[in-house]
Scaffold this active site. Structure first.
Site, PDB file in Angstrom:
ATOM      1  N   ASP A  28       3.830   9.366   2.766  1.00  8.37           N
ATOM      2  CA  ASP A  28       5.040  10.118   3.126  1.00  8.37           C
ATOM      3  C   ASP A  28       4.748  11.561   3.532  1.00  8.37           C
ATOM      4  OD1 ASP A  28       6.466   7.827   2.297  1.00  8.37           O
ATOM      5  OD2 ASP A  28       6.350   8.515   0.226  1.00  8.37           O
ATOM      6  N   LYS A  57       3.074  11.306   8.675  1.00  6.32           N
ATOM      7  CA  LYS A  57       2.045  10.850   9.641  1.00  6.32           C
ATOM      8  C   LYS A  57       2.670  10.375  10.945  1.00  6.32           C
ATOM      9  CE  LYS A  57       0.533   7.958   6.577  1.00  6.32           C
ATOM     10  NZ  LYS A  57       1.157   8.438   5.344  1.00  6.32           N
ATOM     11  N   GLY A  97       6.437   3.230   5.855  1.00  7.09           N
ATOM     12  CA  GLY A  97       7.658   3.504   6.606  1.00  7.09           C
ATOM     13  C   GLY A  97       7.418   4.753   7.417  1.00  7.09           C
ATOM     14  N   HIS A  98       7.109   4.588   8.686  1.00  5.50           N
ATOM     15  CA  HIS A  98       6.779   5.744   9.518  1.00  5.50           C
ATOM     16  C   HIS A  98       7.987   6.150  10.347  1.00  5.50           C
ATOM     17  CE1 HIS A  98       2.191   4.854   9.207  1.00  5.50           C
ATOM     18  NE2 HIS A  98       2.747   5.240   8.084  1.00  5.50           N
ATOM     19  N   GLN A 121       0.115   4.895   4.082  1.00  2.28           N
ATOM     20  CA  GLN A 121      -0.035   5.430   2.718  1.00  2.28           C
ATOM     21  C   GLN A 121      -0.888   6.700   2.762  1.00  2.28           C
ATOM     22  OE1 GLN A 121      -0.724   1.681   2.861  1.00  2.28           O
ATOM     23  NE2 GLN A 121       1.491   1.733   2.913  1.00  2.28           N
ATOM     24  N   PRO A 175      14.301   7.871  -4.664  1.00  6.06           N
ATOM     25  CA  PRO A 175      14.048   9.319  -4.634  1.00  6.06           C
ATOM     26  C   PRO A 175      12.577   9.574  -4.935  1.00  6.06           C
ATOM     27  CG  PRO A 175      15.413   8.699  -6.532  1.00  6.06           C
ATOM     28  CD  PRO A 175      15.185   7.454  -5.744  1.00  6.06           C
TER      29      PRO A 175
HETATM   30  P1  IMP Z   1       2.421  -1.374  -2.878  1.00 13.34           P
HETATM   31  O1  IMP Z   1       1.624  -0.818  -1.742  1.00 13.34           O
HETATM   32  O2  IMP Z   1       3.780  -1.852  -2.457  1.00 13.34           O
HETATM   33  O3  IMP Z   1       1.648  -2.384  -3.659  1.00 13.34           O
HETATM   34  O4  IMP Z   1       2.715  -0.166  -3.893  1.00 13.34           O
HETATM   35  C1  IMP Z   1       1.680   0.489  -4.606  1.00 13.34           C
HETATM   36  C2  IMP Z   1       1.970   1.975  -4.744  1.00 13.34           C
HETATM   37  O5  IMP Z   1       1.868   2.586  -3.453  1.00 13.34           O
HETATM   38  C3  IMP Z   1       3.365   2.313  -5.239  1.00 13.34           C
HETATM   39  O6  IMP Z   1       3.299   3.492  -6.009  1.00 13.34           O
HETATM   40  C4  IMP Z   1       4.152   2.572  -3.968  1.00 13.34           C
HETATM   41  O7  IMP Z   1       5.262   3.419  -4.187  1.00 13.34           O
HETATM   42  C5  IMP Z   1       3.081   3.264  -3.145  1.00 13.34           C
HETATM   43  N1  IMP Z   1       3.282   3.140  -1.695  1.00 13.34           N
HETATM   44  C6  IMP Z   1       2.992   2.078  -0.915  1.00 13.34           C
HETATM   45  N2  IMP Z   1       3.265   2.338   0.354  1.00 13.34           N
HETATM   46  C7  IMP Z   1       3.698   3.610   0.412  1.00 13.34           C
HETATM   47  C8  IMP Z   1       4.088   4.484   1.478  1.00 13.34           C
HETATM   48  O8  IMP Z   1       4.067   4.146   2.652  1.00 13.34           O
HETATM   49  N3  IMP Z   1       4.477   5.727   1.097  1.00 13.34           N
HETATM   50  C9  IMP Z   1       4.460   6.142  -0.184  1.00 13.34           C
HETATM   51  N4  IMP Z   1       4.093   5.379  -1.211  1.00 13.34           N
HETATM   52  C10 IMP Z   1       3.710   4.118  -0.913  1.00 13.34           C
END
Ligand code: IMP
Length: 428
Positions: A15, A18, A42-43, A226, A306
């Site tokens: 977040d 990017k 989520g870009h 991520q 949030p």
């Molecule tokens: P997962 O990738 O859904 O398995 O989640 C693992 C961890 O990565 C969790 O803490 C999610 O909130 C975090 N996470 C996964 N994708 C994103 C992203 O695009 N932005 C922020 N946090 C993410």
């Protein structure tokens, strides 16, 4: 080889913005490739007065004439991808050529169910706070060598054989471990064949497409999802995602040799946020966090949760500089800090009476550190209209210079608002 590869990756917990940084450079590159993660990302890209949130499509999709690659390292929820493609097609904005790697793995419906089950099994305290998009269970199947790849969706007999085996295993998990009902083969098989039919025109060899582009002298942009602190190896394990979000992941996840990458830009928000559980040394107390969250619109683009908010952490940023080999920093959302009297920046961690300047990702360590803050002066002016370095208030320039001095890396882009034009370029 004449062409060049550059990467844009997150240095924090995702977040960082990017999507908008990729969007800012997309016009001068020829190929944009995603290399890891899936619909957990989520870009957000704002263009021509509209906001787009891409979960799977590379952010370059809005540009005519580009090639966008979803690399082999990505895990694909085909229905999500089809929905995103159709939204763009409906708006007449599917202007790029899309290539989906045949060896990217497919997120199946049971992966999403298992993601939720696994979280439930972990219980309070151990729960990761995943996006429940089936990411972890899909990567588990990939590494365990029983996964289903995009190419399998194109061959009914192969799909039948692989799905039978994969579903048999996962149904055992669902019924015997989690005491849930099994999922039925027929429905999933038919759905998967339909995905294959719909996506067939796009499925190909992503690595080869990139290779040919480089041979032709094109520029390839690797778009990270991520962030470094969510990387499976270099992040705050176990509160991480299941893939290599660092720049090196771009080599394996898109099929590119490491020496091809000539520029590595780390996207860094001017403060820090995190969604999901896990240690966050510079997390602010609720009053400050609420202020940053409201001003920065800090709600998850994928889940709407949030985000936890806090101050910039230079110990973690220096770690990101090291493990990614950053050549530049793209600093985003600087405008959100306007109006703060002081800006605390974390320059070290205090741990059992010791001052540590080197980051360690281990949970038991990070849970027990206290941030050592250095306070920089804030600025009161609205900077969202600033379009040159000189037009920024002196305190804002000092804030940026401090980051450069501490990390040894130049800040090559400054974001001062969500719109495309609200940025200052300094070499990106
Ligand atoms: P997962 O990738 O859904 O398995 O989640 C693992 C961890 O990565 C969790 O803490 C999610 O909130 C975090 N996470 C996964 N994708 C994103 C992203 O695009 N932005 C922020 N946090 C993410």
């Amino acid at each position: 080889m004449k062409g060049k590869v550059e990467a844009i990756i997150g240095t924090q917990w995702g977040d960082e913005g990017k999507g908008r940084v990729v969007d800012a450079v997309a016009s001068r590159v020829d190929v944009v490739a995603r290399y890891q993660g899936g619909a957990n990302a989520g870009h957000t890209v704002m263009a021509e007065g509209e906001t787009y949130i891409f979960h799977l499509l590379p952010s370059g999709m809005l540009y005519p004439g580009k090639t966008c690659v979803i690399g082999n390292g990505v895990v694909i929820d085909p229905q999500q991808l089809i929905d995103e493609l159709e939204e763009l097609q409906d708006k007449g904005k599917d202007r790029a050529r899309l290539v989906i790697s045949e060896s990217a793995h497919v997120v199946m419906p049971y992966h999403k169910v298992l993601d939720g089950m696994e979280e439930r099994f972990r219980g309070t305290g151990r729960r990761i706070g995943t996006t429940r998009r089936g990411i972890g269970p899909c990567y588990m199947d990939k590494v365990s060598r029983r996964g289903i790849r995009m190419e399998d969706l194109l061959e009914p007999d192969v799909l039948r054989e692989k799905l039978t085996f994969n579903l048999e295993y996962n149904n055992l998990l669902l019924t015997r471990i989690y005491e849930e009902s099994p999922l039925s083969f027929g429905e999933i098989y038919d759905e998967a064949l339909a995905w294959g039919e719909r996506l067939a025109p796009y499925i190909g060899d992503g690595s080869l497409v990139i290779h040919k582009a480089l041979e032709a002298g094109d520029t390839v942009l690797l778009e990270g999802a991520q962030g470094t602190l969510l990387d499976i190896d270099h992040g705050t394990y176990p509160f991480v995602t299941s893939s290599n979000a660092v720049g090196g992941g771009g080599c394996t996840g898109a099929g590119i040799g490491p020496v091809r990458i000539s520029r590595m830009t780390g996207v860094t928000k001017a403060y820090c946020t995190r969604v999901g559980s896990g240690p966050f040394p510079t997390e602010a107390e609720e009053e400050v966090a609420t202020r940053l969250r409201d001003r920065g619109g800090e709600y998850g683009a994928t889940t709407g949760r949030p985000r936890r908010c806090g101050w910039l952490d230079l110990v973690a940023l220096k770690h990101a500089v090291r493990v990614n080999g950053l050549t530049g920093i793209a600093l985003t959302k600087l405008d959100v800090l306007s109006g703060e009297k002081d800006l605390p920046v974390c320059v070290a961690y205090s741990h059992e009476g010791r001052r540590d300047e080197d980051f360690r990702g281990g949970y038991s360590y990070l849970e027990n550190v206290k941030p050592v803050f250095q306070k920089l002066a804030g600025w009161q002016e609205d900077i969202s209209g600033c379009d040159t370095w000189e037009s920024l208030p002196e305190e804002a320039r000092k804030y940026i210079t401090f980051i450069e001095e501490q990390t040894g890396v130049p800040v090559v882009f400054i974001g001062v608002g969500a719109k495309r034009e609200q940025m200052i370029r300094r070499g990106l």
